[in-house]
Design a protein around this motif. Structure first.
Motif, short mmCIF file in Angstrom:
data_model
loop_
_atom_site.label_atom_id
_atom_site.label_comp_id
_atom_site.label_asym_id
_atom_site.label_seq_id
_atom_site.Cartn_x
_atom_site.Cartn_y
_atom_site.Cartn_z
N SER A 54 0.84 -1.19 0.00
CA SER A 54 0.00 0.00 0.00
C SER A 54 0.88 1.24 0.00
N PHE A 55 0.51 2.23 -0.79
CA PHE A 55 1.25 3.48 -0.81
C PHE A 55 0.27 4.58 -1.19
N ARG A 56 0.73 5.81 -1.09
CA ARG A 56 -0.15 6.95 -1.29
C ARG A 56 0.43 7.91 -2.32
N LEU A 57 -0.41 8.31 -3.24
CA LEU A 57 0.00 9.30 -4.23
C LEU A 57 0.06 10.67 -3.57
N GLN A 58 1.15 11.37 -3.76
CA GLN A 58 1.30 12.69 -3.14
C GLN A 58 0.28 13.68 -3.71
N PRO A 59 -0.16 14.63 -2.89
CA PRO A 59 -1.21 15.57 -3.35
C PRO A 59 -0.72 16.51 -4.44
N GLY A 120 2.21 18.49 1.03
CA GLY A 120 2.12 17.20 1.69
C GLY A 120 0.75 16.96 2.32
N TRP A 121 0.43 15.69 2.56
CA TRP A 121 -0.87 15.33 3.11
C TRP A 121 -1.11 15.86 4.52
N PRO A 122 -0.14 15.77 5.44
CA PRO A 122 -0.41 16.27 6.79
C PRO A 122 -0.81 17.74 6.81
N ALA A 123 -0.25 18.53 5.90
CA ALA A 123 -0.54 19.96 5.87
C ALA A 123 -1.95 20.24 5.37
N VAL A 124 -2.36 19.56 4.29
CA VAL A 124 -3.71 19.83 3.78
C VAL A 124 -4.75 19.28 4.75
N ARG A 125 -4.47 18.13 5.38
CA ARG A 125 -5.39 17.60 6.39
C ARG A 125 -5.55 18.60 7.54
N GLU A 126 -4.44 19.19 7.97
CA GLU A 126 -4.48 20.15 9.06
C GLU A 126 -5.37 21.34 8.73
N LYS A 127 -5.29 21.85 7.51
CA LYS A 127 -6.13 22.99 7.14
C LYS A 127 -7.61 22.64 7.23
N LEU A 128 -7.97 21.41 6.83
CA LEU A 128 -9.36 21.00 6.92
C LEU A 128 -9.78 20.85 8.38
N GLY A 159 12.14 17.47 6.63
CA GLY A 159 11.28 16.30 6.51
C GLY A 159 10.52 15.98 7.78
N ILE A 160 10.72 16.77 8.84
CA ILE A 160 9.97 16.61 10.09
C ILE A 160 9.14 17.87 10.29
N GLU A 161 7.87 17.72 10.61
CA GLU A 161 7.02 18.89 10.79
C GLU A 161 6.10 18.71 11.98
N LEU A 162 5.59 19.83 12.48
CA LEU A 162 4.69 19.86 13.62
C LEU A 162 3.29 20.19 13.11
N ARG A 163 2.32 19.34 13.45
CA ARG A 163 0.96 19.52 12.95
C ARG A 163 -0.07 19.35 14.06
N LEU A 164 -1.12 20.17 13.99
CA LEU A 164 -2.30 19.94 14.80
C LEU A 164 -3.02 18.72 14.25
N GLY A 182 7.23 12.54 4.66
CA GLY A 182 7.17 11.56 3.59
C GLY A 182 6.37 10.33 3.96
N SER A 183 6.69 9.74 5.11
CA SER A 183 6.02 8.51 5.53
C SER A 183 4.72 8.77 6.29
#
Length: 234
Positions: A54-59, A120-128, A159-164, A182-183
Motif C-alpha cells: 500500500s502506498f499513497r499518491l502525493q497531493p 504534503g498530506w499532513p498539511a492539507v489535512r491540518e487545514k481542513l 522532513g519533520i514537521e509539527l501539525r495539529l 514523507g512517511s
C-alpha cells in the motif's frame, strides 16, 4: 466538480506497474466523502495488485469547499522549497477562477474563500481540521512557534514537521504531533492547553508582526519563516 484522471505509477516495493485514478480537483460541497477521506488519511491510497504493497499518491490538486470558505492548492511535500513560485501560480489560478479575472458569479463565490497553499498530506489535512474546529489557522501557526520556544527538545529537521492532529475536549486542549512528512509516521504527541490559543487571540498587538509575515501569501505555515528572507511585504 471533482475531476480524476488515470496515472501510471511504479510500486515502490516490487516495481510492478500500477494504474490509479489521480485527483486533479476536489469539490467538497458536492463530494463531502472526499473531504472525509482526507481527514481520515486514506485519500489517494493505492494498493499494488502484484505484491499487495500500500502506498499513497502525493497531493497535487485544487480543493474547494465554498460552504466552509476554503480554497487550497495542495502540492507534494517535495515542492516545499518552491513555495514562492507556487504561491504566484496558485494566486494566478485563483484570480482566474474566483478572483479579479473571473466571471461575476465566480467572484461572488470567491469573495468568501480563504486561499491557501499546502505541501504534503499532513498539511492539507491540518487545514481542513482547523476549519472544522472553527480555529484561525494563523493563530495555530503562532501556537507552533510558541511550542518551539517552550519545549526542552525539538525534533526539528528537514522532513519533520509539527501539525495539529485533533482536539482534546476532555483536557480543553489541542493535540499536536511531530511527524515525518514523507512517511506520515507520527513521532511524538503533545497536548497544548486551549488557553494558549485564547491568549494569542487576545493579544493581536503583541503578535501583529508575526501575523503579517504568516499572512503574506497563500502559504500560511510557520515553516516559511525559516526558509530565507521570503516574500517582501507589499
Amino acid at each position: 466538480m471533482s475531476l480524476f484522471h488515470p496515472v501510471n505509477l511504479v510500486c515502490p516495493r516490487c516495481e510492478a506497474p500500477v494504474t490509479m485514478m489521480a485527483v486533479g480537483s476536489v469539490n467538497a460541497d458536492r463530494r463531502p466523502d472526499l473531504r472525509d477521506d482526507i481527514l481520515e488519511d486514506r485519500f489517494q491510497d493505492c494498493e499494488c495488485d502484484s505484491c499487495g504493497e500500500s502506498f499513497r499518491l502525493q497531493p497535487q490538486f485544487n480543493y474547494l469547499d465554498a460552504g466552509r470558505g476554503q480554497w487550497i492548492a495542495a502540492m507534494p511535500a517535495s515542492r516545499l522549497r518552491d513555495h514562492l513560485e507556487l504561491e504566484d501560480e496558485a494566486k494566478a489560478l485563483f484570480d482566474s477562477s474566483y478572483g479579479a479575472s473571473a466571471p461575476a458569479a465566480a467572484r461572488s463565490v470567491g469573495s468568501s474563500l480563504a486561499a491557501r497553499l499546502t505541501f504534503g498530506w499532513p498539511a492539507v489535512r491540518e487545514k481542513l481540521l482547523v476549519k472544522q474546529l472553527g480555529l484561525d489557522d494563523v493563530i495555530v501557526e503562532m501556537m507552533k512557534l510558541h511550542i518551539l520556544r517552550s519545549v526542552e527538545s525539538v525534533p526539528m529537521a528537514e522532513g519533520i514537521e509539527l501539525r495539529l492532529v485533533e482536539a482534546d475536549d476532555e483536557a480543553d486542549g489541542y493535540v499536536f504531533a511531530w511527524l515525518e512528512t514523507g512517511s506520515e509516521q507520527y513521532l511524538e504527541y503533545m497536548t497544548i492547553p486551549a488557553e494558549l490559543y485564547r491568549a494569542i487571540q487576545g493579544n493581536p498587538e503583541g503578535w501583529g508582526a508575526i501575523r503579517a509575515r504568516l499572512e503574506n501569501g497563500y502559504f500560511v505555515d510557520m515553516q516559511k519563516l525559516y526558509m530565507g528572507e521570503g516574500r517582501q511585504a507589499g
